[in-house]
Design an enzyme around this catalytic site. Structure first.
Site, mmCIF file in Angstrom:
data_model
loop_
_atom_site.group_PDB
_atom_site.id
_atom_site.type_symbol
_atom_site.label_atom_id
_atom_site.label_comp_id
_atom_site.label_asym_id
_atom_site.label_seq_id
_atom_site.Cartn_x
_atom_site.Cartn_y
_atom_site.Cartn_z
ATOM 1 N N ARG A 1 0.865 -1.174 -0.040
ATOM 2 C CA ARG A 1 -0.084 0.140 -0.060
ATOM 3 C C ARG A 1 0.888 1.203 0.221
ATOM 4 O O ARG A 1 0.689 2.241 0.733
ATOM 5 C CB ARG A 1 -0.701 0.118 1.199
ATOM 6 C CG ARG A 1 -1.769 -0.969 1.420
ATOM 7 C CD ARG A 1 -2.812 -1.337 0.290
ATOM 8 N NE ARG A 1 -3.686 -2.590 0.494
ATOM 9 C CZ ARG A 1 -3.261 -3.624 -0.095
ATOM 10 N NH1 ARG A 1 -2.288 -3.838 -0.742
ATOM 11 N NH2 ARG A 1 -3.935 -4.632 0.375
ATOM 12 N N SER B 1 -10.236 -1.185 4.637
ATOM 13 C CA SER B 1 -9.244 -1.338 5.811
ATOM 14 C C SER B 1 -8.595 0.020 6.397
ATOM 15 O O SER B 1 -7.980 0.674 5.572
ATOM 16 C CB SER B 1 -8.213 -2.289 5.373
ATOM 17 O OG SER B 1 -8.565 -3.476 4.920
ATOM 18 N N GLU C 1 -3.686 2.690 7.493
ATOM 19 C CA GLU C 1 -3.366 2.551 6.072
ATOM 20 C C GLU C 1 -4.242 3.813 5.625
ATOM 21 O O GLU C 1 -3.611 4.114 4.514
ATOM 22 C CB GLU C 1 -4.108 1.092 5.524
ATOM 23 C CG GLU C 1 -4.071 1.304 4.044
ATOM 24 C CD GLU C 1 -4.934 0.069 3.357
ATOM 25 O OE1 GLU C 1 -5.018 -1.149 4.042
ATOM 26 O OE2 GLU C 1 -5.468 0.214 2.553
#
Ligand code: FAD
Length: 326
Positions: free
Chosen positions: A157, A227, A322
């Site tokens: 990510r 998420s 994230e």
């Protein structure tokens, strides 16, 4: 210029000092020149952003949404997609064409531009696996720069655009390589059993969408940014010590150590389905924090902070967001 709320899937009612859309590279260059020296924030759908307050700068939104085939050889096709195109619209078209490579990334919200910045991933595939190059414009002087896959320094990510080049380039388009005859990648989770019939890009896409719909909130129904936390990677020593205490602890080998699912850690701390103010830890997937109704940015931040604190206290593991805080 647009005078409304900044798009964001957490559904926070936040505004920018200036919000502008562009339909061409020349319009983007003009906007950059007009706002030279001011804080600039490119936003796609805001599906990975948590605005903690109004943005005292210029939000730029791409309305450039075309995709075209650039080239092909006997095995593969090069596709260039403009940054404002919805990633899932592109993937649907590619699957319909029978092209392989992005089917596992189906149904992830957001735009093509952000997919490269974020190196989005799902079901064992990451954007970096199919990205050939990323075309950008410099925020400082409007010049074009092309980044090869390697130059993007993709990670989990992560990419160079979130690190040393943060805030310096606007992604204008991304070039992907898709395969004419691909290998189905079905080893992740229960994907293999969810595919009906012969695996094709379209049948895999359908299975991915069906699984995601069961586990994740639809952004049209419940505010979230997917998420909220990354899965932490811990040392083998720390993992073995934890495994003595928690024999069922799920884990995967990862670069630099052992990856432990943050969802499991959060559930063990008792947060699954729990609320704090207007924010809730999603009952079907504790990695996701949702706006249960009228959550303020502080509600989401407070819940995230409390979860991180409890995971640290119970497991001595640091989990980090994230989601990008703005
Ligand atoms: C329900 C849900 C499920 C999700 N599932 C997944 C998943 O499975 N896997 C996954 O990886 N992510 C997932 N996400 C997160 C999110 O979809 C991705 O991070 C997506 O790439 C964000 O796209 P966006 O267009 O909304 O970007 P935004 O959230 O608007 O922006 C994200 C970042 O990219 C930057 N950016 C955006 N456009 C540009 C541009 N043109 N040039 C330069 N920088 C730009 C922004 O400044 C920001 O830093 C999920 C989110 C939700 C809400």
């Amino acid at each position: 210029m647009v005078n409304s709320y900044i798009p964001n899937t957490f559904r926070m009612p936040v505004k920018a000092r200036v919000m502008a859309e562009y339909n061409s590279l020349s319009e983007l260059r003009e906007l950059l020149a007009d706002h030279h020296g001011e804080p600039i924030l490119p936003v796609g759908e805001g599906s990975n952003l948590l605005f903690t307050h109004d943005y005292e700068g210029v939000v730029l939104i791409s309305r450039m949404v075309r995709a075209r085939a650039l080239d092909e050889d006997k095995d593969s096709v090069l596709i260039e997609a403009e940054a404002g195109l919805k990633m899932d619209t592109l993937i649907e078209q590619l699957c319909d064409m029978g092209l392989w490579g992005m089917e596992n990334l189906s149904h992830i919200p957001g735009t093509v531009g952000a997919s490269a910045v974020q190196n989005v991933g799902a079901y064992g595939v990451e954007a970096k696996d199919v990205i050939v190059r990323v075309n950008t414009l410099s925020i400082a002087d409007g010049t074009e720069r092309v980044f090869t896959n390697e130059e993007c320094q993709f990670g989990y990510r992560d990419s160079i655009f979130k690190n040393e080049l943060h805030g310096r380039y606007i992604v204008t388009s991304v070039v992907f390589r898709l395969q004419k005859d691909g290998e189905p990648r079905l080893d992740y989770g229960n994907l293999r059993t969810a595919v009906h019939g012969v695996p094709t890009p379209s049948s895999i896409r359908e299975a991915v969408i069906a699984i995601r719909r069961q586990k994740l909130p639809e952004v049209t129904e419940l505010g979230s940014a997917g998420s909220f936390f990354k899965n932490p990677v811990i040392s083998s020593e720390q993992f073995l010590a934890l495994q003595m205490q928690y024999p069922d602890i799920p884990h995967y080998d990862a670069l630099g150590g052992i990856k432990v699912p943050a969802a499991w850690l959060i559930e063990q701390c008792g947060w699954k389905g729990k609320s704090l103010g207007g924010a809730r830890c999603y009952e079907k997937q504790p990695l996701v924090l949702v706006n249960a109704g009228n959550a303020t940015p502080d509600d989401i931040v407070n819940l995230a902070t409390a979860i991180c604190r409890d995971v640290k206290t119970k497991f001595n593991i640091t989990i980090s967001p994230e989601v990008n805080y703005i």
